[in-house]
Scaffold this active site. Sequence first.
Site, mmCIF file in Angstrom:
data_model
loop_
_atom_site.group_PDB
_atom_site.id
_atom_site.type_symbol
_atom_site.label_atom_id
_atom_site.label_comp_id
_atom_site.label_asym_id
_atom_site.label_seq_id
_atom_site.Cartn_x
_atom_site.Cartn_y
_atom_site.Cartn_z
ATOM 1 C CG ASP A 23 -2.150 -0.955 0.912
ATOM 2 O OD1 ASP A 23 -2.212 -1.442 0.136
ATOM 3 O OD2 ASP A 23 -2.725 -1.154 2.385
ATOM 4 C CB THR A 71 -7.006 2.195 5.114
ATOM 5 O OG1 THR A 71 -6.908 3.516 4.515
ATOM 6 C CG2 THR A 71 -6.579 1.349 4.028
ATOM 7 C CG ASP A 105 -9.855 -5.620 5.155
ATOM 8 O OD1 ASP A 105 -10.526 -5.910 4.671
ATOM 9 O OD2 ASP A 105 -8.793 -4.891 4.806
HETATM 10 O O1 RIB Z 1 -9.235 -2.717 2.768
HETATM 11 C C1 RIB Z 1 -8.132 -2.179 2.853
HETATM 12 C C2 RIB Z 1 -7.165 -2.671 1.638
HETATM 13 O O2 RIB Z 1 -7.806 -2.388 0.494
HETATM 14 C C3 RIB Z 1 -5.779 -1.933 1.614
HETATM 15 O O3 RIB Z 1 -5.009 -2.641 2.428
HETATM 16 C C4 RIB Z 1 -5.632 -2.077 -0.001
HETATM 17 O O4 RIB Z 1 -4.531 -2.868 -0.272
HETATM 18 C C5 RIB Z 1 -6.846 -2.955 -0.495
HETATM 19 O O5 RIB Z 1 -6.815 -4.079 -0.931
#
Ligand code: RIB
Length: 294
Positions: A12, A239, A243
């Site tokens: 990233d 960001t 996840d």
């Molecule tokens: O969800 C965030 C991620 O989305 C980032 O780390 C980037 O690489 C994309 O895949």
Amino acid sequence: MKILNFGSMNLDYVYQVEHFVQPGETLAALEQKAGPGGKGLNQSIAMARAGAEIWHAGCVGIGGERLEQLLKENQVHTEYLRRTDEIQGNAVIQVNPSGENCILLYGGSNRAIIPKQITETIENFEAGDYLVLQNEISCLEKIVEEAAKKGLRIVLNPSPFEENLHNLDYHKLSWLLVNEIEASQLTGKSEPDKVWSCLHAEYPKLNVVMTMGSQGAWCFTLRERIFQPAIQVKAVDTTAAGDTFTGYFLRGVTIGENLRECMKQAAVAAALSVARTGASDSIPYWDEVEKHLK
Ligand code: RIB
């Protein structure tokens, strides 16, 4: 019970900006940082930091060695990673002063997954094991087919949402984790109840989590519907918040934890990640999350 995450790994490149760059504009960034990311890698690290034992499968490309190293440092098993000559998948991420981001993705090595690798990986898992997927790798349909044949419990985070996702057989999934945009791309609905009714009518065995950023998150199953408010923090960088939520939620689900508790742990972990910069760098460890649960 084992957990396999077949997923992306990205480098990233993160730029702090006053505003997202506009068509035709040249904009000077306020700060720049490079770090590990990719929805697959972030979710593996989140599950591992939450305490799960996890196998990450995918491809390591040129320049991606330190991503493999990072997985190892986080106690993620890496024997199902394959080396490829493609350039490592990468992302250019702009972050504005409100902590919102926009992401430009280059698939690279993440698009180099091949059928042979899928067969050879999935044969190491058995019925009842979990498979976690996002939508940043090639051959997603084939992975779902093979895993379902073996009786794995399949979890899909359909992110980023693209046309290929309409070809998947959602009857084969156990869990679907979507944000509000993906929910509407998939069902045409935006209200959580309507998203659930629509998905449940078509896929009666599917369990659904719908996250809505600062508006909280819903979990719908046959027996329960749970609302988890978002934990309010000053957003520095959102960001990988999704996840982090996914990884922490799934760690609880895979050990049979009460779903209300899973949602709470996930919300706390996501809030901690939002208060820091970076993707996988921002994912908290379990002891930190635990302190905020008391
Ligand atoms: O969800 C965030 C991620 O989305 C980032 O780390 C980037 O690489 C994309 O895949």
